[in-house]
Enzyme design. Structure first.
Site, PDB file in Angstrom:
ATOM      1  N   CYS A   1      -4.805   2.101  -8.012  1.00 16.28           N
ATOM      2  CA  CYS A   1      -5.067   1.188  -8.227  1.00 16.28           C
ATOM      3  C   CYS A   1      -5.791   0.390  -8.297  1.00 16.28           C
ATOM      4  O   CYS A   1      -6.879  -0.420  -9.039  1.00 16.28           O
ATOM      5  CB  CYS A   1      -4.033   0.414  -6.731  1.00 16.28           C
TER       6      CYS A   1
ATOM      7  N   ARG B   1       0.683  -1.602  -0.166  1.00 18.06           N
ATOM      8  CA  ARG B   1       0.308  -0.013   0.164  1.00 18.06           C
ATOM      9  C   ARG B   1       1.185   1.135  -0.323  1.00 18.06           C
ATOM     10  O   ARG B   1       1.576   1.162   0.208  1.00 18.06           O
ATOM     11  CB  ARG B   1      -0.779   0.092   1.198  1.00 18.06           C
TER      12      ARG B   1
ATOM     13  N   LEU C   1     -13.459  -1.151   6.119  1.00 18.72           N
ATOM     14  CA  LEU C   1     -15.299  -0.815   6.299  1.00 18.72           C
ATOM     15  C   LEU C   1     -15.187   0.961   6.159  1.00 18.72           C
ATOM     16  O   LEU C   1     -16.191   1.554   7.144  1.00 18.72           O
ATOM     17  CB  LEU C   1     -15.959  -1.777   6.821  1.00 18.72           C
TER      18      LEU C   1
ATOM     19  N   LYS D   1      -8.472   1.319 -11.388  1.00 19.48           N
ATOM     20  CA  LYS D   1      -7.994   1.252 -12.749  1.00 19.48           C
ATOM     21  C   LYS D   1      -8.894  -0.725 -12.867  1.00 19.48           C
ATOM     22  O   LYS D   1      -8.683  -0.852 -13.879  1.00 19.48           O
ATOM     23  CB  LYS D   1      -6.613   1.579 -13.524  1.00 19.48           C
TER      24      LYS D   1
ATOM     25  N   ASN E   1      -7.659  -6.545  -5.360  1.00 17.24           N
ATOM     26  CA  ASN E   1      -8.260  -5.311  -5.530  1.00 17.24           C
ATOM     27  C   ASN E   1      -9.820  -5.237  -5.660  1.00 17.24           C
ATOM     28  O   ASN E   1     -10.248  -4.406  -4.718  1.00 17.24           O
ATOM     29  CB  ASN E   1      -7.135  -4.967  -6.652  1.00 17.24           C
TER      30      ASN E   1
ATOM     31  N   ALA F   1     -16.515   4.383   5.555  1.00 14.11           N
ATOM     32  CA  ALA F   1     -17.080   4.886   4.333  1.00 14.11           C
ATOM     33  C   ALA F   1     -16.532   5.857   4.139  1.00 14.11           C
ATOM     34  O   ALA F   1     -16.047   6.751   5.314  1.00 14.11           O
ATOM     35  CB  ALA F   1     -18.698   4.532   5.485  1.00 14.11           C
ATOM     36  N   GLY F   2     -16.783   6.878   3.559  1.00 12.72           N
ATOM     37  CA  GLY F   2     -16.935   8.124   3.405  1.00 12.72           C
ATOM     38  C   GLY F   2     -16.696   8.363   1.279  1.00 12.72           C
ATOM     39  O   GLY F   2     -17.604   7.780   1.138  1.00 12.72           O
TER      40      GLY F   2
HETATM   41  C1  UGA Z   1      -4.048  -0.593  -3.085  1.00 14.38           C
HETATM   42  C2  UGA Z   1      -3.718  -1.868  -2.162  1.00 14.38           C
HETATM   43  O1  UGA Z   1      -4.788  -1.064  -1.266  1.00 14.38           O
HETATM   44  C3  UGA Z   1      -2.994  -2.819  -2.282  1.00 14.38           C
HETATM   45  O2  UGA Z   1      -2.965  -3.882  -1.562  1.00 14.38           O
HETATM   46  C4  UGA Z   1      -2.498  -2.925  -3.332  1.00 14.38           C
HETATM   47  O3  UGA Z   1      -1.245  -3.501  -3.322  1.00 14.38           O
HETATM   48  C5  UGA Z   1      -2.216  -1.183  -4.377  1.00 14.38           C
HETATM   49  O4  UGA Z   1      -3.852  -1.026  -3.903  1.00 14.38           O
HETATM   50  C6  UGA Z   1      -1.559  -2.062  -5.419  1.00 14.38           C
HETATM   51  O5  UGA Z   1      -2.534  -2.850  -6.638  1.00 14.38           O
HETATM   52  O6  UGA Z   1      -0.414  -1.485  -5.959  1.00 14.38           O
HETATM   53  P1  UGA Z   1      -3.606   1.799  -2.069  1.00 14.38           P
HETATM   54  O7  UGA Z   1      -4.163   1.945  -4.018  1.00 14.38           O
HETATM   55  O8  UGA Z   1      -1.833   1.932  -1.366  1.00 14.38           O
HETATM   56  O9  UGA Z   1      -3.541   0.182  -2.259  1.00 14.38           O
HETATM   57  O10 UGA Z   1      -4.596   1.744  -0.880  1.00 14.38           O
HETATM   58  P2  UGA Z   1      -5.484   1.638   0.057  1.00 14.38           P
HETATM   59  O11 UGA Z   1      -4.514   1.852   0.965  1.00 14.38           O
HETATM   60  O12 UGA Z   1      -6.428   0.018  -0.502  1.00 14.38           O
HETATM   61  O13 UGA Z   1      -6.314   2.644  -0.345  1.00 14.38           O
HETATM   62  C7  UGA Z   1      -7.358   3.056  -1.798  1.00 14.38           C
HETATM   63  C8  UGA Z   1      -8.237   3.722  -1.679  1.00 14.38           C
HETATM   64  O14 UGA Z   1      -9.400   3.373  -0.949  1.00 14.38           O
HETATM   65  C9  UGA Z   1      -8.064   5.031  -1.167  1.00 14.38           C
HETATM   66  O15 UGA Z   1      -8.379   6.102  -1.894  1.00 14.38           O
HETATM   67  C10 UGA Z   1      -8.179   5.075   0.484  1.00 14.38           C
HETATM   68  O16 UGA Z   1      -8.974   6.062   0.988  1.00 14.38           O
HETATM   69  C11 UGA Z   1      -9.480   4.609   0.255  1.00 14.38           C
HETATM   70  N1  UGA Z   1     -10.457   3.442   1.410  1.00 14.38           N
HETATM   71  C12 UGA Z   1      -9.322   2.390   2.391  1.00 14.38           C
HETATM   72  C13 UGA Z   1     -11.845   3.732   1.659  1.00 14.38           C
HETATM   73  O17 UGA Z   1     -12.208   4.425   1.569  1.00 14.38           O
HETATM   74  N2  UGA Z   1     -12.145   3.189   3.043  1.00 14.38           N
HETATM   75  C14 UGA Z   1     -11.662   2.462   3.722  1.00 14.38           C
HETATM   76  O18 UGA Z   1     -12.577   1.589   4.507  1.00 14.38           O
HETATM   77  C15 UGA Z   1     -10.257   1.746   2.995  1.00 14.38           C
END
Ligand code: UGA
Length: 421
Positions: A245, A136, A235, A248, A193, A237-238
């Site tokens: 990642c 991440r 989980l 796409k 993902n 929300a927002g």
């Molecule tokens: C994501 C995956 O979590 C990684 O495991 C993966 O390796 C990576 O994509 C990738 O394909 O390279 P990342 O995009 O860095 O990682 O970020 P995340 O922590 O997954 O968050 C993604 C989005 O979801 C953010 O905008 C975050 O704010 C949002 N989010 C996350 C929520 O709205 N609610 C949540 O409970 C968690």
């Protein structure tokens, strides 16, 4: 890899980035990475070049290039992955393992195996393996050094043995390992993902219902999250998911499933994407509602954005919900002021018309509405009483459902929260 004791050569085609990396400077924001980079540039275990031939003699070649969404379709753009194989293969001179880390549509690795065999000179014995990446942004170092699991896609003993050696530290520490075929390894990545995106859109769909009936989605998430089969993580929300990642990847997955004639299998991802999009529209709608009774001004209502990055601890604004909303409100005639601790540079490059500041007070001063869209810890520490004295109207939309509703309301703020009363 240098931290694990290997001798590493990083090949990068952008000379500006090579120059920065050689000086030990990381060309993006990522906690803990600058210290590691400068340590290993200094130790000499980590070098950078724009000349691929300097890396040709390696035992293992990791292909880590991007696979962005194509501009005119949902599919992934494989130009960079293909180019990496095409340029590397003819340079190989000795037995090696070429390891794909990029996120690709299933079937890509098989195609690249054939291409590698065609292009590599006789005697190079180049094997292709797939080893998806799960780190991440914001936790890149931690996730790399202590991954949840390792996935190796290969049916060649030599490739498996080499990768077991590469990952010996994590494997000795008990990291679970799945060794499988190429297609499964490619699919593990996109399905992980897709699952994460689905979890976020599920709770955001519940948030839509909570908003209708005055229920509280954070209590709901806590309550269902206590069920170990569900779990509380992902989980929150927002305003939904963004970044380079999840958005796409769920689109490329649908595109690939459609090519394979199994589009029904990923049809639910259309809804996952649509729910995510509706949350952005909802913030625009709430902003409009909040300023509806105000006198019209020449400059338009002033909206202060708390956050531009797609998530905290990152300066990445790719598919950022905050920046999407900023673009929309700017187009609708609002006076947009964006604050972010790290991402104002990349955000300005995408939306130069907005005003940017790294001074929080300056962002809040004179605002008609404040939008909290990236949960940087600094925003949770804002004193609502003091902030009320800076803005023109104390009105805020909490797009990350983390602000203390009582504290803000008792300081006189009209606070609207996604999925909470
Ligand atoms: C994501 C995956 O979590 C990684 O495991 C993966 O390796 C990576 O994509 C990738 O394909 O390279 P990342 O995009 O860095 O990682 O970020 P995340 O922590 O997954 O968050 C993604 C989005 O979801 C953010 O905008 C975050 O704010 C949002 N989010 C996350 C929520 O709205 N609610 C949540 O409970 C968690």
């Amino acid at each position: 890899m240098a931290e694990l004791g290997f001798d590493v050569v990083g090949v990068e085609s952008d000379p500006g980035k090579v120059a920065a990396l050689r000086e030990g400077r990381v060309p993006f924001y990522e906690p803990a990475l600058p210290e590691l980079l400068s340590r290993h540039v200094e130790s000499g275990r980590l070098r950078f070049t724009d000349d691929l031939s300097e890396a040709a003699a390696a035992d293992v070649h990791f292909v880590c290039v991007g696979t962005p969404q194509q501009p005119d379709s949902l599919g992934a753009d494989l130009t960079y992955v293909d180019a990496a194989i095409e340029s590397l293969a003819p340079l190989l001179t000795r037995p090696t393992v070429v390891v794909g880390k990029s996120t690709v549509p299933v079937g890509t690795a098989e195609r690249l195996t054939a291409r590698l065999a065609e292009l590599a000179p006789a005697g190079a014995e180049a094997l292709l393996a797939w080893n998806p990446e799960f780190l991440r942004e914001g936790f890149a170092v931690e996730d790399t050094l202590r991954p949840d699991r390792l996935v190796l896609g290969t049916t060649h003993e030599r490739a498996e043995a080499t990768l077991r050696e590469v990952y010996a530290t994590a494997l000795c520490a008990g990291t679970p390992l799945v060794v499988t075929d190429l297609a499964t390894a490619e699919l593990v990545k996109v399905s992980a993902n897709a699952f994460l995106a689905t979890k976020i859109s599920f709770i955001n769909a519940m948030a839509e219902i909570c908003e209708k009936v005055g229920a509280d989605v954070t209590d709901l998430a806590d309550a269902i999250g206590h069920d170990k089969r569900i779990g509380r993580k992902f989980l929150n929300a927002g305003v939904g998911f963004g970044g380079g990642c999840l958005p796409k990847d769920i689109r490329a997955f649908q595109h690939r499933a459609s090519e394979l004639g199994v589009d029904q299998a990923t049809a639910f991802l259309r809804d996952v994407d649509a729910i995510n999009q509706r949350r952005r529209e909802r913030v625009v709608e709430l902003t409009r509602d909040l300023v509806a009774g105000d006198p019209v001004t020449a400059t338009g209502p002033r909206v202060a954005f708390l956050g531009a990055a797609f998530k905290p601890d990152s300066d990445d604004v790719r598919d950022s919900p905050a920046l999407w909303i900023a673009e929309r409100l700017h187009r609708d005639g609002y006076d947009v002021v964006v604050h972010d601790p790290e991402a104002t540079g990349p955000a300005r490059a995408k939306l130069p018309e907005a005003t940017y500041t790294e001074d929080l007070d300056e962002a809040l001063t004179g605002a008609d509405v404040v939008l909290h869209l990236t949960e940087w810890p600094v925003y949770r520490r804002i004193d609502p009483v003091r902030a009320a004295g800076l803005v023109r109207h104390p009105r805020i939309v909490d797009g990350r459902t983390v602000l203390d509703v009582e504290a803000w309301r008792s300081a006189g703020w009209d606070l609207r929260s996604l999925g909470r009363p």
